[in-house]
Design a protein around this motif. Structure first.
Motif, PDB file in Angstrom:
ATOM      1  N   VAL A 220    -100.142 -54.705 -66.645  1.00 38.95           N
ATOM      2  CA  VAL A 220     -98.796 -54.420 -66.154  1.00 38.95           C
ATOM      3  C   VAL A 220     -98.634 -54.988 -64.750  1.00 38.95           C
ATOM      4  O   VAL A 220     -97.566 -55.485 -64.378  1.00 38.95           O
ATOM      5  N   GLU A 221     -99.723 -54.943 -63.979  1.00 36.15           N
ATOM      6  CA  GLU A 221     -99.678 -55.474 -62.611  1.00 36.15           C
ATOM      7  C   GLU A 221     -99.417 -56.975 -62.608  1.00 36.15           C
ATOM      8  O   GLU A 221     -98.646 -57.472 -61.772  1.00 36.15           O
ATOM      9  N   ASP A 222    -100.036 -57.693 -63.540  1.00 33.42           N
ATOM     10  CA  ASP A 222     -99.779 -59.135 -63.670  1.00 33.42           C
ATOM     11  C   ASP A 222     -98.305 -59.382 -63.977  1.00 33.42           C
ATOM     12  O   ASP A 222     -97.660 -60.245 -63.365  1.00 33.42           O
ATOM     13  N   TYR A 223     -97.792 -58.629 -64.942  1.00 36.73           N
ATOM     14  CA  TYR A 223     -96.388 -58.767 -65.349  1.00 36.73           C
ATOM     15  C   TYR A 223     -95.461 -58.487 -64.167  1.00 36.73           C
ATOM     16  O   TYR A 223     -94.539 -59.274 -63.877  1.00 36.73           O
ATOM     17  N   ASN A 224     -95.681 -57.382 -63.482  1.00 39.48           N
ATOM     18  CA  ASN A 224     -94.814 -57.007 -62.360  1.00 39.48           C
ATOM     19  C   ASN A 224     -94.891 -58.008 -61.219  1.00 39.48           C
ATOM     20  O   ASN A 224     -93.877 -58.321 -60.581  1.00 39.48           O
ATOM     21  N   TYR A 225     -96.082 -58.516 -60.970  1.00 42.63           N
ATOM     22  CA  TYR A 225     -96.260 -59.514 -59.905  1.00 42.63           C
ATOM     23  C   TYR A 225     -95.433 -60.758 -60.211  1.00 42.63           C
ATOM     24  O   TYR A 225     -94.692 -61.270 -59.354  1.00 42.63           O
ATOM     25  N   LEU A 226     -95.543 -61.248 -61.441  1.00 45.94           N
ATOM     26  CA  LEU A 226     -94.815 -62.455 -61.817  1.00 45.94           C
ATOM     27  C   LEU A 226     -93.305 -62.213 -61.864  1.00 45.94           C
ATOM     28  O   LEU A 226     -92.516 -63.090 -61.507  1.00 45.94           O
ATOM     29  N   LYS A 227     -92.903 -61.035 -62.294  1.00 50.50           N
ATOM     30  CA  LYS A 227     -91.478 -60.691 -62.322  1.00 50.50           C
ATOM     31  C   LYS A 227     -90.910 -60.650 -60.905  1.00 50.50           C
ATOM     32  O   LYS A 227     -89.815 -61.161 -60.635  1.00 50.50           O
ATOM     33  N   GLU A 228     -91.658 -60.056 -59.995  1.00 49.46           N
ATOM     34  CA  GLU A 228     -91.234 -59.993 -58.593  1.00 49.46           C
ATOM     35  C   GLU A 228     -91.102 -61.384 -57.979  1.00 49.46           C
ATOM     36  O   GLU A 228     -90.287 -61.597 -57.079  1.00 49.46           O
TER      37      GLU A 228
END
Length: 257
Positions: A220-228
């Motif tokens: 989820v951290e990877d996803y959120n980082y890329l989304k940000e």
């Protein structure tokens, strides 16, 4: 010879055999050829942004999940909010097939990306004939001219184009007609994952073009980082498929994000 070169060499042999067995005119007579395609660009804007992938195996990971059916998985992906579906059709290296697309096409109402190594015009007619909505063009195995020509052909057939890049050098493959640009977090030549490298490339894309982060998104951290960092879409397969229950894993992921 790296793995990409090996795949392309084999792909050329496959295409030659396919052309001799099924001419383009026969592909044009398939039930799906005149079907109205769905837009991945629009779907990503309206849903989670996740392009959920059905993936049995890969050259770097070997068998990921060869026990669950495409229909069971992708129907659940759609139900829980995927913006699109990616299905591997390469057999020798990824364990995929056309049947994986054909078996789900009439059962889902979100766009399907035919994920393969597209190097010949014939393959675009194949994609249309099996009910795909989007095709993947990999800059690493195509010239700038080929990307331009294949994009034009795709649009003539009603298909959208996701152009995948890996390096600054490949930014030159982008043209004004490309629908989406995917940045692969995993280098196809050595399979190393580097999210920061992808972000650096994202910042160099033309204004207004939809961007998709591909591969190597494991948390989820990877996803959120890329989304940000501004990515519009996220192509994810291994994270879900490697679990004992890909459907539940996807459902839980969607709830968290």
């Amino acid at each position: 010879m790296n793995i990409l070169d090996t795949i392309i060499k084999r792909k050329k042999e496959e295409i030659s055999i396919s052309k001799s067995r099924v001419p383009v005119e026969e592909l044009k007579n398939s039930p799906f050829f005149n079907r109205q395609t769905l837009s991945l660009k629009e779907s990503l804007k309206n849903k989670s942004g996740i392009i959920a992938e059905f993936k049995r195996q890969s050259p770097s990971k070997g068998i990921i999940n060869d026990k669950i059916s495409p229909l069971e998985v992708v129907s659940a992906y759609e139900n829980f909010g995927a913006g699109g579906i990616s299905i591997l059709t390469d057999k020798d290296f990824f364990g995929g097939s056309f049947e994986d697309v054909l078996s789900v096409r009439n059962s889902i109402n979100i766009p399907i990306l035919r994920k393969d190594f597209m190097i010949d015009e014939y393959q675009f007619y194949e994609a249309k004939s099996i009910g795909a909505d989007v095709v993947l063009l990999i800059a690493a195995c195509l010239s700038v001219k080929q990307v331009q020509e294949f994009t034009e052909l795709s649009h003539e057939l009603g298909l959208e184009v996701l152009l995948e890049i890996h390096s600054e050098e490949e930014l030159k493959h982008i043209n004004s007609k490309i629908d989406l640009v995917g940045i692969n977090n995993r280098n196809l030549k050595d399979f190393k994952v580097d999210l920061q490298h992808s972000v650096n490339l994202k910042n160099q894309l033309p204004n207004g073009i939809l961007s998709v982060a591909e591969s190597g998104i494991y948390t989820v951290e990877d996803y959120n980082y890329l989304k940000e960092k501004g990515f519009d879409g996220f192509l994810m397969g291994e994270y879900f498929m490697k679990s004992e229950n890909p459907i539940k894993t996807f459902e839980n992921f969607i709830k968290i994000i």
